[in-house]
Design a protein around this motif. Structure first.
Motif, mmCIF file in Angstrom:
data_model
loop_
_atom_site.group_PDB
_atom_site.id
_atom_site.type_symbol
_atom_site.label_atom_id
_atom_site.label_comp_id
_atom_site.label_asym_id
_atom_site.label_seq_id
_atom_site.Cartn_x
_atom_site.Cartn_y
_atom_site.Cartn_z
ATOM 1 N N ALA A 1 0.850 -1.191 0.000
ATOM 2 C CA ALA A 1 0.000 0.000 0.000
ATOM 3 C C ALA A 1 0.885 1.239 0.000
ATOM 4 C CB ALA A 1 -0.918 -0.005 1.221
ATOM 5 N N PHE A 2 0.570 2.168 -0.894
ATOM 6 C CA PHE A 2 1.338 3.410 -1.037
ATOM 7 C C PHE A 2 0.518 4.562 -0.482
ATOM 8 C CE2 PHE A 2 3.134 0.554 -4.010
ATOM 9 C CZ PHE A 2 4.417 0.969 -4.292
ATOM 10 N N ASP A 3 1.144 5.396 0.323
ATOM 11 C CA ASP A 3 0.522 6.622 0.811
ATOM 12 C C ASP A 3 1.620 7.670 0.880
ATOM 13 O OD1 ASP A 3 -1.050 8.571 1.891
ATOM 14 O OD2 ASP A 3 -1.356 7.582 3.826
ATOM 15 N N GLY A 4 1.702 8.495 -0.190
ATOM 16 C CA GLY A 4 2.814 9.439 -0.269
ATOM 17 C C GLY A 4 4.114 8.671 -0.258
ATOM 18 N N GLY B 1 5.171 6.794 2.179
ATOM 19 C CA GLY B 1 5.044 5.606 3.024
ATOM 20 C C GLY B 1 4.652 4.365 2.246
ATOM 21 N N ARG B 2 5.116 3.216 2.726
ATOM 22 C CA ARG B 2 4.797 1.922 2.141
ATOM 23 C C ARG B 2 4.417 0.976 3.273
ATOM 24 N NH1 ARG B 2 5.537 5.224 -1.230
ATOM 25 N NH2 ARG B 2 6.827 5.108 -3.104
ATOM 26 N N SER B 3 3.326 0.242 3.079
ATOM 27 C CA SER B 3 2.899 -0.770 4.052
ATOM 28 C C SER B 3 2.713 -2.092 3.329
ATOM 29 C CB SER B 3 1.562 -0.386 4.690
ATOM 30 O OG SER B 3 1.657 0.846 5.346
#
Length: 122
Positions: free
Chosen positions: A59-62, A64-66
């Motif tokens: 998952a990408f958020d700006g 950040g990676r999860s």
């Protein structure tokens, strides 16, 4: 035109593959179908995917990676396998999918999606 032909996952495919007489007959029918695609010059690539329990999502958020471990809940939104075809148009792709043996033991769906070509992006 290139198209990605997506075999949608089912509860059966998410349980993983196990060799059974039913699966052997299905694999044989699919092998013959793939041979027809090769002889017609359509098949560029094809493969089956392991169940989502063996997969990961990122998952990408700006910046950040999860990492999300499978299995993934919405089976009807998952892909169990694919073909990459070169066809003259969508009508030809639809005609070939209609000839396909059922890729699952029960009800199933196959989705056809055109790929972007370089000309589409300019």
């Amino acid at each position: 035109m290139r198209v990605m032909v997506l075999v949608k996952a089912t509860a059966d495919s998410e349980q993983g593959f196990s060799p059974t007489p039913e699966n052997a007959a299905m694999l044989e029918a699919m092998g013959k179908y793939n041979e027809e695609l090769v002889k017609a010059g359509i098949l560029l690539a094809a493969d089956g995917l392991r169940p989502s329990s063996d997969g990961k999502r990122i998952a990408f958020d700006g910046p950040g990676r999860s990492v999300i471990d499978g299995p993934f809940a919405e089976t009807r939104e998952l892909v169990a396998g694919f073909w990459l075809w070169e066809v003259k148009d969508m009508a030809e792709a639809v005609a070939w999918v209609k000839r396909c043996p059922n890729p699952m033991p029960g009800p199933s769906e196959i989705e056809i999606r055109p790929l972007y070509e370089m000309g589409d992006l300019q």
